[in-house]
Design an enzyme around this catalytic site. Structure first.
Site, PDB file in Angstrom:
ATOM      1  N   HIS A  33      -3.624   8.970   0.983  1.00  0.00           N
ATOM      2  CA  HIS A  33      -3.497   7.609   0.375  1.00  0.00           C
ATOM      3  C   HIS A  33      -4.744   7.564  -0.299  1.00  0.00           C
ATOM      4  O   HIS A  33      -5.965   7.628   0.120  1.00  0.00           O
ATOM      5  CB  HIS A  33      -3.094   6.702   1.186  1.00  0.00           C
ATOM      6  CG  HIS A  33      -3.772   6.421   2.403  1.00  0.00           C
ATOM      7  ND1 HIS A  33      -4.085   5.208   2.998  1.00  0.00           N
ATOM      8  CD2 HIS A  33      -4.293   7.279   3.382  1.00  0.00           C
ATOM      9  CE1 HIS A  33      -4.979   5.185   3.927  1.00  0.00           C
ATOM     10  NE2 HIS A  33      -4.924   6.505   4.469  1.00  0.00           N
ATOM     11  N   CYS A  44      -3.754   2.589  -5.489  1.00  0.00           N
ATOM     12  CA  CYS A  44      -3.005   3.481  -4.665  1.00  0.00           C
ATOM     13  C   CYS A  44      -1.686   3.872  -5.479  1.00  0.00           C
ATOM     14  O   CYS A  44      -1.086   4.921  -5.163  1.00  0.00           O
ATOM     15  CB  CYS A  44      -2.983   2.838  -3.229  1.00  0.00           C
ATOM     16  SG  CYS A  44      -1.989   1.314  -3.146  1.00  0.00           S
ATOM     17  N   HIS A  98       0.846  -1.211   0.149  1.00  0.00           N
ATOM     18  CA  HIS A  98      -0.071  -0.258  -0.076  1.00  0.00           C
ATOM     19  C   HIS A  98       0.766   1.270  -0.165  1.00  0.00           C
ATOM     20  O   HIS A  98       1.887   1.390   0.762  1.00  0.00           O
ATOM     21  CB  HIS A  98      -0.958  -0.008   1.220  1.00  0.00           C
ATOM     22  CG  HIS A  98      -1.877   0.974   1.240  1.00  0.00           C
ATOM     23  ND1 HIS A  98      -2.883   1.353   0.052  1.00  0.00           N
ATOM     24  CD2 HIS A  98      -2.025   2.166   2.001  1.00  0.00           C
ATOM     25  CE1 HIS A  98      -3.435   2.391   0.431  1.00  0.00           C
ATOM     26  NE2 HIS A  98      -3.165   2.865   1.614  1.00  0.00           N
TER      27      HIS A  98
END
Length: 213
Positions: free
Chosen positions: A54, A143, A42
């Site tokens: 994010h 992401c 991530h």
């Protein structure tokens, strides 16, 4: 008494280690941060003052409009269900919530990307400008696409590329073409409905896989 003191020492040491992991003094505005989450990595952009922007999938907004509940740390269950439902947003969380208990890697992509990173303030400005709901796609806009655009000016995902390459190796192989042809002939034979209309599509698919291999 000795056991209690020993446990207390271990607890204090673990707390200090956790604090050092999320020590905001290690990061500069515009840094690209990454942490392991479930089956993938991530990514986020550090904005300063212990804040990280994010893009993260989250199923909770489908069921509630309670902003205080939605703003809590996104668990792995919420994240995975959000991926399936394609519900995501760019949000700002604390370093601790972003890290989700993992150690943060800083600007690792600088070594992989051919483009030099933009100025830190410009990176953070781009990250802040995109806050809010997004059209999420696990392969085409996740992401990593978000942070790569913010820091390097190009929306790409190395994770997606590696995944697609692995799938191509599996699907577009000679073994797959053999197996497809075999199944395509065996099933109609078993069902007793062998015709040109049932066999021809299978042969065409097998031939396409064969040529792509």
């Amino acid at each position: 008494m000795f056991l209690y003191q020993l446990l207390n020492i271990f607890y204090v040491a673990s707390q200090k280690e956790e604090e050092s992991k999320n020590d905001s003094s290690r990061y500069k505005r515009g840094d690209l941060l990454e942490v392991p989450r479930t089956l993938f990595t991530h990514f986020g952009i550090y904005l300063g003052d212990n804040r990280v922007a994010h893009l993260i999938p989250d199923i909770l907004p489908v069921f509630t409009k309670n902003t205080s509940a939605i703003s809590t740390m996104v668990s792995n269950n919420r994240l995975v269900l959000g991926v399936i439902a394609k519900v995501a947003s760019v949000r700002v969380d604390s370093l601790a919530d972003f890290a989700y208990g993992s150690e943060i890697l800083v600007n690792h992509m600088d070594k992989l990307c051919s483009q030099p990173p933009l100025d830190g303030d410009e990176v953070a400005r781009r990250a802040e400008k995109l806050l809010g709901k997004v059209n999420y796609s696990l392969l085409w806009y996740n992401c990593e696409h978000y942070v790569m655009y913010c820091r390097y000016g190009m929306s790409i995902s190395y994770q997606t590329y590696q995944f697609c390459t692995a799938v191509r190796k599996i699907v577009c192989s000679r073994k797959s073409s053999y197996l497809t042809a075999l199944c395509g002939v065996a099933v109609p034979l078993y069902l007793g409905c062998v015709t040109l209309l049932t066999v021809l599509p299978t042969l065409l698919v097998s031939f396409t896989i064969w040529m792509a291999a």
